[in-house]
Design an enzyme around this catalytic site. Structure first.
Site, short mmCIF file in Angstrom:
data_model
loop_
_atom_site.label_atom_id
_atom_site.label_comp_id
_atom_site.label_asym_id
_atom_site.label_seq_id
_atom_site.Cartn_x
_atom_site.Cartn_y
_atom_site.Cartn_z
N GLY A 188 0.81 -1.22 0.00
CA GLY A 188 0.00 0.00 0.00
C GLY A 188 0.84 1.26 0.00
CB THR A 189 3.74 2.32 2.03
OG1 THR A 189 3.05 2.21 3.28
CG2 THR A 189 4.68 3.52 2.10
CG ASN A 197 -5.97 4.00 8.49
OD1 ASN A 197 -6.46 5.04 8.02
ND2 ASN A 197 -4.84 3.99 9.13
CD GLN A 209 -7.78 -0.58 6.94
OE1 GLN A 209 -8.58 -1.43 7.31
NE2 GLN A 209 -6.54 -0.54 7.41
N GLY A 255 -2.27 -6.61 0.09
CA GLY A 255 -2.62 -7.94 0.57
C GLY A 255 -2.81 -8.05 2.07
CB THR A 282 12.81 -10.12 -9.55
OG1 THR A 282 14.02 -9.93 -10.26
CG2 THR A 282 12.27 -11.51 -9.81
CB CYS A 305 1.44 7.06 25.14
SG CYS A 305 1.31 8.52 26.16
#
Lengths: 427, 227
Positions: A71-72, A181, A216, A237, A274, A361
């Site tokens: 995704g990124t 998300n 999502q 995936g 590849t 946090c």
């Protein structure tokens, strides 16, 4: 202790059926799809078949599907690749429309303002994933683009009229996520897509292009690029019971995009490297499975989701985050006032319950969730937000167990807390 | 000889290490124990209205803490802390470090005020067996709350000369605003964050300092105006 995994929005475990179809491609058919020998050919066939499956499910064409590392990468490629490849074209286009006499144009034809041919303009929303926001903020910082970040309402929805208002001739790309998300809100992607089509037609321009991050959404909503009117779509995936480290970017035929990676020229020279054959095979299978079982699984999850939300909201001083109905079937996000999310998360962990929090946090940046803040909630409420995301393994018993232990945990942490916020600020 | 002394294992304990190396992020058993079984937290404030109160942090920044002290002057004339009660809004390390501090302050008949004023976050961390690095500055606030409560004691027992102000520290790194500037603003009548910002512009370039400004505001208001 029985583990109750309620963090499916972070990542899903793999479906055993997906693992099974991937098996041959680790050892037996481990060729490089670019090799001309038989083993290479078998690998190439597997990639082609996976591409066809995904194209069919998206109502796209085979050559519009590009495999990436997830995704990124897909989001980065969409954002950076479009801005870089289209920069000259949109600036020339704006230039050609500059200084004209409005009376010469067809009705509604707009002319570029002097600012328009200086920088391409990009529009996105305040609740996007960091994989979209960060590259855009970077491009803005280095002076490559002008950026508009659209606000959302308290349910997390982008307003179509805001999109319309912010559009201009120099807008090269609009990127709005399909489903969020953190709070699960589903954006009106098809409506925004139609709005953009109408704008293009009215102004006789090929711009803006429309991208959506559907990572999502892929497990719960039909993804039909024709119905959605999107030009680019990200999917991966790891949120659909498939392998991690693999994703796709759908790019509508004819759209020029600048590669992020250069090399051996794989994936039509847009994404060298590849092919990750087993992961690609697994992604196609996972996508097929979640889409086939979508209706049944959604109906099951929605019941559990609403049961969980209802049970947890009985705890005093809580606030529901997200849209009550236009929301992913597996997502429950609630702020528990006066307590801090990481502490609550660890108390739940001690009970075998795995969840996420929007608290600062628990993040490496020490900033609370930008999504919760964008819905208009204060820092205090963002620190106390917890996300429960359900999945295939979730049962009614699991949900009832969470409902049973949560009040005690909240009570305990509130006993320890010096904070006593007034709920009138949160309703 | 290598002039650079390699870091000891102890020194690295509190560090965040790469996620590929196990355990880096997670808490020690001592931290977990104090987190799941906190000592000395105050349940119900009714009985402690006369105790000496200290406050630090703000819930907006993720951590806030209140401390109640009872201080006794022994026959030898030495003032010792006999009780340390607390409430904390914060993550596991904030809760555990306050709990640990409460134990450290009251064990062995209690620390003298002089000893208590010298306590530093590093000592609390040591007793906890280390904390993840990025947790330290935000969550180990107990010593500041303790000093704030001791100042409350000095104020209520009319020993105002003993009130310790941490001086000349730069609060806003961007605008180079010190705690003196904040003090001045409070003395000039600024009694809210907005008014201080109106006078000093503090936090406009470095919003991360705002929780600390709020804390100073509370401190100086208490010191000069008793509220």
């Amino acid at each position: 202790m029985h583990t109750i995994y309620l963090d499916h929005a972070a990542t899903t475990p793999m479906d055993p059926r997906v693992v099974e179809v991937m098996q041959p491609y680790f050892i037996d058919v481990a060729g490089n799809p670019s090799s001309f020998h038989t083993v290479g050919l078998r690998a190439k066939e597997a990639v082609t078949e996976a591409r066809q499956t995904i194209a069919r499910l998206l109502s796209a064409r085979e050559d519009e599907i590009l495999f990436t590392s997830g995704g990124t990468e897909s989001d980065n490629l969409a954002v950076m690749g479009i801005v870089k490849a289209q920069r000259q074209a949109i600036l020339s286009f704006c230039h050609s429309r500059a200084g004209g006499n409005p009376s010469d144009g067809s009705p509604g034809l707009r002319f570029a303002t002097p600012e328009d041919d200086k920088k391409p303009h990009v529009m996105t929303s305040a609740i996007e994933h960091h994989a979209v926001l960060e590259p855009l903020l970077h491009l803005q910082k280095i002076g490559e683009i002008e950026l508009t970040v659209l606000p959302v309402n308290r349910e997390g929805l982008v307003a179509i009229k805001d999109v319309r208002t912010a559009l201009k001739l120099s807008t090269v790309l609009v990127s709005i996520m399909f489903a969020n998300n953190e709070i699960g809100t589903i954006e009106p992607i098809a409506d925004i897509g139609r709005e953009i089509l109408a704008w293009r037609k009215e102004h006789i321009t090929p711009y803006p292009l429309f991208h959506t991050d559907a990572c999502q959404a892929a497990g719960a909503i039909e993804l039909n690029v024709e119905k959605l009117h999107v030009d680019l779509l990200t999917m991966n995936g790891s949120k659909i019971y498939g392998p991690k480290g693999v994703g796709i970017l759908y790019i509508r035929r004819g759209i020029k995009i600048e590669p992020l990676m250069r090399g051996g020229g794989q994936e039509r020279n847009i994404r060298s490297g590849t092919e990750n054959v087993p992961a690609i095979v697994g992604l196609a299978k996972a996508f097929e499975l979640v889409q086939e079982n979508r209706e049944t699984e959604n109906a099951r999850l929605i019941k559990l989701r609403d049961r969980l939300a209802e049970g947890l909201l009985k705890i005093p001083k809580t606030r529901f985050n997200g849209h009550p109905t236009d929301r992913l079937p597996n997502c429950v996000n609630i702020s528990f006032m006066d307590i801090e999310g990481e502490a609550a998360m660890l108390y739940l962990d001690a009970q075998g319950i795995m969840i996420s929090t929007g608290s600062a946090c628990a993040s490496s940046s020490l900033d609370p969730s930008h999504v919760i803040l964008a819905t208009g909630l204060s820092y205090e409420a963002a620190h106390g937000s917890l996300r429960f995301s359900l999945g295939h393994s979730t049962t009614k018993e699991d949900v009832d167990f969470v409902i049973a232990v949560m009040p005690k945990i909240v009570e305990r942490l509130r006993q320890m807390s010096p904070v006593n916020l007034d709920m009138k600020y949160f309703n | 000889m290598n002039p650079i002394t390699p870091a000891t294992t102890d020194a690295r304990k509190g560090d965040v290490v790469a996620p590929t190396k196990e355990k880096g992020w997670f808490y020690t058993d001592t931290v977990k124990d104090h987190f799941f079984h906190p000592k000395n937290f105050l349940d119900g404030e009714e009985d402690y209205k006369d105790a000496y109160l200290g406050m630090v942090g703000s819930p907006a920044c993720g951590d806030a803490m209140k401390v109640w002290l009872r201080i006794n002057k022994g026959t030898d004339g030495v003032e010792r802390i006999t009780e340390f009660k607390w409430k904390t809004f914060g993550c596991a390390s904030a809760i555990a470090s306050t709990s640990m501090l409460s134990v450290m302050v009251t064990e062995n008949e209690g620390l003298t005020l002089e000893e208590a004023l010298k306590l530093r976050p590093q000592q609390i961390m040591e007793r906890l067996g280390g904390l993840p690095n990025r947790k330290v500055h935000c969550s180990v606030l107990g010593d500041k709350a303790l000093r704030s409560a001791i100042n409350d004691y000095y104020r209520k027992t009319e020993q105002t000369d003993k009130i310790i102000v941490e001086q000349g520290r730069i609060i806003d790194k961007v605008l180079k605003i010190t705690d003196h500037d904040i003090e001045e603003a409070v003395l000039e009548g600024a009694d809210t964050l907005e008014k201080i910002q109106h006078k000093t512009k503090v936090g406009t370039g470095d919003p991360s300092c705002i929780p600390e400004v709020e804390q100073l505001l509370r401190f100086y208001k208490e010191k000069y105006f008793g509220s």
